[in-house]
Write a protein that holds these residues in place. Structure first.
Motif, PDB file in Angstrom:
ATOM      1  N   MET A 137       0.830  -1.210   0.000  1.00 14.99           N
ATOM      2  CA  MET A 137       0.000   0.000   0.000  1.00 14.99           C
ATOM      3  C   MET A 137       0.862   1.256   0.000  1.00 14.99           C
ATOM      4  O   MET A 137       0.542   2.257  -0.659  1.00 14.99           O
ATOM      5  CB  MET A 137      -0.919  -0.015   1.214  1.00 14.99           C
ATOM      6  N   GLY A 138       1.983   1.197   0.756  1.00 12.62           N
ATOM      7  CA  GLY A 138       2.895   2.345   0.738  1.00 12.62           C
ATOM      8  C   GLY A 138       3.483   2.567  -0.653  1.00 12.62           C
ATOM      9  O   GLY A 138       3.606   3.710  -1.114  1.00 12.62           O
ATOM     10  N   ASP A 139       3.829   1.468  -1.300  1.00  9.05           N
ATOM     11  CA  ASP A 139       4.371   1.589  -2.654  1.00  9.05           C
ATOM     12  C   ASP A 139       3.320   2.160  -3.609  1.00  9.05           C
ATOM     13  O   ASP A 139       3.617   3.032  -4.435  1.00  9.05           O
ATOM     14  CB  ASP A 139       4.832   0.203  -3.119  1.00  9.05           C
ATOM     15  N   ILE A 140       2.076   1.688  -3.453  1.00 12.03           N
ATOM     16  CA  ILE A 140       1.002   2.218  -4.295  1.00 12.03           C
ATOM     17  C   ILE A 140       0.789   3.703  -4.008  1.00 12.03           C
ATOM     18  O   ILE A 140       0.542   4.519  -4.913  1.00 12.03           O
ATOM     19  CB  ILE A 140      -0.293   1.419  -4.076  1.00 12.03           C
ATOM     20  N   LYS A 144       1.007   6.597  -6.534  1.00  9.34           N
ATOM     21  CA  LYS A 144      -0.116   7.511  -6.730  1.00  9.34           C
ATOM     22  C   LYS A 144       0.354   8.962  -6.670  1.00  9.34           C
ATOM     23  O   LYS A 144      -0.046   9.801  -7.483  1.00  9.34           O
ATOM     24  CB  LYS A 144      -1.180   7.244  -5.677  1.00  9.34           C
ATOM     25  N   THR A 145       1.230   9.233  -5.653  1.00 11.03           N
ATOM     26  CA  THR A 145       1.764  10.595  -5.541  1.00 11.03           C
ATOM     27  C   THR A 145       2.538  10.972  -6.802  1.00 11.03           C
ATOM     28  O   THR A 145       2.410  12.088  -7.336  1.00 11.03           O
ATOM     29  CB  THR A 145       2.674  10.713  -4.312  1.00 11.03           C
ATOM     30  N   GLY A 146       3.376  10.030  -7.283  1.00  5.89           N
ATOM     31  CA  GLY A 146       4.126  10.297  -8.504  1.00  5.89           C
ATOM     32  C   GLY A 146       3.212  10.521  -9.696  1.00  5.89           C
ATOM     33  O   GLY A 146       3.443  11.422 -10.512  1.00  5.89           O
ATOM     34  N   VAL A 147       2.154   9.705  -9.768  1.00  2.87           N
ATOM     35  CA  VAL A 147       1.218   9.848 -10.874  1.00  2.87           C
ATOM     36  C   VAL A 147       0.499  11.194 -10.791  1.00  2.87           C
ATOM     37  O   VAL A 147       0.284  11.874 -11.814  1.00  2.87           O
ATOM     38  CB  VAL A 147       0.214   8.684 -10.874  1.00  2.87           C
ATOM     39  N   GLU A 148       0.109  11.585  -9.561  1.00  2.00           N
ATOM     40  CA  GLU A 148      -0.553  12.880  -9.407  1.00  2.00           C
ATOM     41  C   GLU A 148       0.369  14.031  -9.796  1.00  2.00           C
ATOM     42  O   GLU A 148      -0.059  15.000 -10.430  1.00  2.00           O
ATOM     43  CB  GLU A 148      -1.021  13.042  -7.969  1.00  2.00           C
TER      44      GLU A 148
END
Length: 299
Positions: A137-140, A144-148
């Protein structure tokens, strides 16, 4: 097949030392037959030249190597599948021995276990430990932060590109309008250019005519002995002095004409002629002095 061809293009041409051309042709024919039989087609007829045999031999060598590698990978996958099936059977046996067989579990437990397994597969984790889920979940979350961030950056770039596109469309519209206006002005401009061209031809003809006249006048002035010192002012002044001389010589001429009516007296006539010659020479001398002074003044 394209990967095999690209690999053959990159791979150096290999030549099996000690093998005859007949053996290489036989090996190439056997490989072609196997490949076309697998595709359900007949081998096309073509000439087996040294170049074609060498190329096909290299292609067959690379193809056989890749086939062998694929067989090794497939055997490894089959072995792993057999191990996974064996492990699954062992786990199933253990669960049945402790009374946790899938058939004896409630449907909600089975559904929850299936959901847990699906989530584990989705998160790409090998077990269902809580720590593994937290790490996944931390990796996701990081992804997610990188994608945002990338999404925000892309949106910003998209906004800039949209602004550039709008400006480009405006400029394109302006250029199209300008082009249409220029196309409308082509016909009048062409007519005006033709008029200018005609006028230019006439002016060129006139220029040649004037140059010819100028050269003629210049040659004429050279023939009559014209010099730059004889300008309009000098000529006007000389004309005025000529008028003065005519006024001064007119009484002398009248006197000479009156002598023509007298009876001929050779001695008196000779004296009179000599006197008039002296007066005429003095007048010429005066005119020459006046001309010289006028030329000196102009210089």
């Amino acid at each position: 097949m394209s990967d095999v061809i690209s690999t053959v293009a990159d791979a150096p041409a290999t030549d099996a030392k000690g093998s005859s051309d007949a053996a290489r042709i036989a090996e190439v024919k056997a490989w072609l037959a196997s490949q076309f039989d697998a595709a359900g087609k007949d081998v096309p007829d073509f000439e087996y030249t040294h170049r074609s045999v060498a190329h096909l031999y290299n292609l067959a060598t690379v193809s056989q190597a890749k086939t062998q590698a694929a067989n090794i990978v497939a055997n490894d996958f089959r072995q792993k599948a057999a191990e996974y099936r064996s492990q699954a059977a062992r786990i199933r046996e253990i669960l049945e021995n402790v009374g946790l067989a899938q058939e004896t579990l409630p449907s909600n437990v089975v559904s929850s276990a299936q959901v847990l397994a699906n989530v584990a597969n989705l998160l790409n984790i090998r077990d269902t430990e809580l720590s593994s889920f937290l790490v996944a979940m931390g990796d996701i979350s990081l992804r997610k932060t990188g994608v945002e961030e990338k999404r925000a950056k892309v949106q910003k770039e998209s906004k800039i590109l949209l602004d550039y596109t709008r400006k480009a469309i405006q400029r394109l519209t302006y250029l199209k309008r300008t082009l249409a206006q220029l196309e409308d002005d082509v016909a009048p401009c062409e007519a005006q250019m033709e008029n200018w061209k005609t006028n230019l031809a006439v002016m060129a003809s006139k220029e040649r005519q004037y140059l010819q006249q100028y050269n003629n006048y210049k040659a004429l002035l050279n023939r009559v002995g014209y010099t730059p010192e004889i300008n309009h002012g000098v000529l006007v002044e000389m004309a005025e002095h000529r008028k003065d001389l005519e006024k001064k010589t007119k009484p002398i001429l009248d006197t000479l004409r009156s002598y023509q009516d007298l009876p001929p007296d050779k001695a008196l006539a000779a004296l009179a002629i000599e006197d008039k010659k002296r007066q005429y020479a003095a007048a010429e001398k005066y005119l020459e002095d006046v001309l010289q002074s006028a030329l000196a003044t102009s210089d």
